[in-house]
Design a protein around this motif. Structure first.
Motif, mmCIF file in Angstrom:
data_model
loop_
_atom_site.group_PDB
_atom_site.id
_atom_site.type_symbol
_atom_site.label_atom_id
_atom_site.label_comp_id
_atom_site.label_asym_id
_atom_site.label_seq_id
_atom_site.Cartn_x
_atom_site.Cartn_y
_atom_site.Cartn_z
ATOM 1 N N HIS A 1 -8.421 1.237 0.610
ATOM 2 C CA HIS A 1 -7.620 0.933 1.615
ATOM 3 C C HIS A 1 -8.755 1.469 2.999
ATOM 4 O O HIS A 1 -9.126 2.679 3.074
ATOM 5 N N ALA B 1 0.753 -1.128 -0.021
ATOM 6 C CA ALA B 1 -0.033 -0.037 0.034
ATOM 7 C C ALA B 1 0.830 1.288 -0.170
ATOM 8 O O ALA B 1 1.777 1.376 0.662
ATOM 9 N N GLN C 1 -7.327 -2.232 -4.047
ATOM 10 C CA GLN C 1 -8.294 -2.205 -3.115
ATOM 11 C C GLN C 1 -8.295 -0.801 -2.572
ATOM 12 O O GLN C 1 -7.566 -0.271 -2.263
ATOM 13 N N LYS D 1 -3.195 -0.641 -2.708
ATOM 14 C CA LYS D 1 -4.245 -0.112 -2.499
ATOM 15 C C LYS D 1 -4.319 1.405 -2.690
ATOM 16 O O LYS D 1 -3.471 1.997 -3.371
#
Length: 307
Positions: A146, A80, A144, A108
């Motif tokens: 986060h 991330a 994704q 992310k």
């Protein structure tokens, strides 16, 4: 199905019917429901310990961990932008090791922060483009949102990138207890490929709240914090792994904890973080061989709760 009929385990799901590879040394694979693509069940996360070695620019350590994962059949790498230098350093190391295209790169997006703030669309797109640059990939496997950061702004951006063929899969994560209820509702309302959440033998909320919905909705699950945010290690310090753990090929406590999580059939992949190649190898073996059935899972929980 091996080992007879499966029985219902925690969360009302069938357990014991997912020994995809019984021979020790073969990594278990799980399918992504939205595509059928199979992923090795054990991967690598880059928060916590991995984040520290990346932040110190200990390239040799990062190389050791990443190369060990790949050598033992792993592909899933979860990172991330908020994990310090992890995304950038791991991308650089993957390029040097010539494993960039072997990795299932999961990153992310969140420029909204974790306090319910509003995301700036321009900043979100800039963050995404940096992730492409760091990963060294024209197409990122998974991005994704986060910790559910401003979904109305950021999720449409991911859908746009997926539609354009730049992202293969999209999802949403949370590891915050205060978000679990909203997270479950979001899973019911949105069409997603993945979710990411915490799940461990001593943090089993996902069995009741999240995994059943993931199964119903056909959503893949990445598991974070499978060692219970380190509390488990203090419980077992100085204690031997029980002899009966050999029945599901667990020789170490790491394998014991990881096999509990892996034995839930709705878990797609697990991404424990580590800074040491030896620990990476140990973790990978947690995704090999036999897995505990429902009765054994109950026995494992009872043991941990007794410590």
């Amino acid at each position: 199905m091996l080992g007879g009929l499966a029985t219902a385990g925690a969360g009302g799901v069938a357990l014991g019917a997912h020994h995809e590879n019984d021979a020790m040394g073969k990594l278990i694979y799980r399918a992504i429901p939205s595509s059928g693509e199979k992923l090795p069940i054990m991967g690598l996360g880059s928060s916590a310990t991995f984040q520290r070695i990346a932040g110190s620019e200990d390239v040799a350590a990062v190389k050791g961990v990443l190369s060990t994962m790949v050598e033992l059949g792993g592909t899933v790498f979860d990172t991330a932008p908020s994990y310090g230098a992890s995304e950038q350093v791991a991308g650089q190391v993957a390029k040097e090791l010539d494993i960039t295209q072997k990795l299932f790169w999961a990153t992310k997006l969140n420029v909204a922060g974790y306090g319910g703030g509003k995301a700036d669309e321009k900043a979100a797109r800039e963050q995404l483009e940096r992730s492409f640059q760091y990963a060294g990939k024209e197409v990122i496997d998974l991005v994704q949102i986060h910790n559910m950061g401003d979904l109305p702004t950021q999720l449409p951006i991911l859908r746009e990138y997926k539609q354009a063929g730049r992202i293969r899969y999209i999802g949403v994560t949370t590891t915050f207890q205060t978000q679990y209820e909203a997270f479950v509702q979001m899973m019911k309302d949105e069409t997603l490929d993945f979710i990411g959440t915490d799940y461990a033998i001593d943090e089993r909320h996902a069995e009741e709240m999240i995994l059943p919905v993931a199964r119903e909705r056909g959503i893949s699950v990445l598991v974070y914090a499978p060692f219970g945010r380190s509390r488990l290690w203090s419980k077992v310090r100085g204690k031997a792994v029980p002899e009966w753990a050999k029945e599901f090929d667990a020789a170490t406590w790491a394998q014991f904890f990881l096999k509990y999580v892996a034995s839930h059939p709705d878990v797609t992949a697990i991404t424990p973080a580590t800074s040491k190649p030896a620990n990476m190898a140990d973790n990978m073996r947690g995704g090999m061989g036999r897995l505990p059935d429902a009765a054994m899972r109950t026995k494992m929980v009872a043991l941990i709760e007794s410590l």
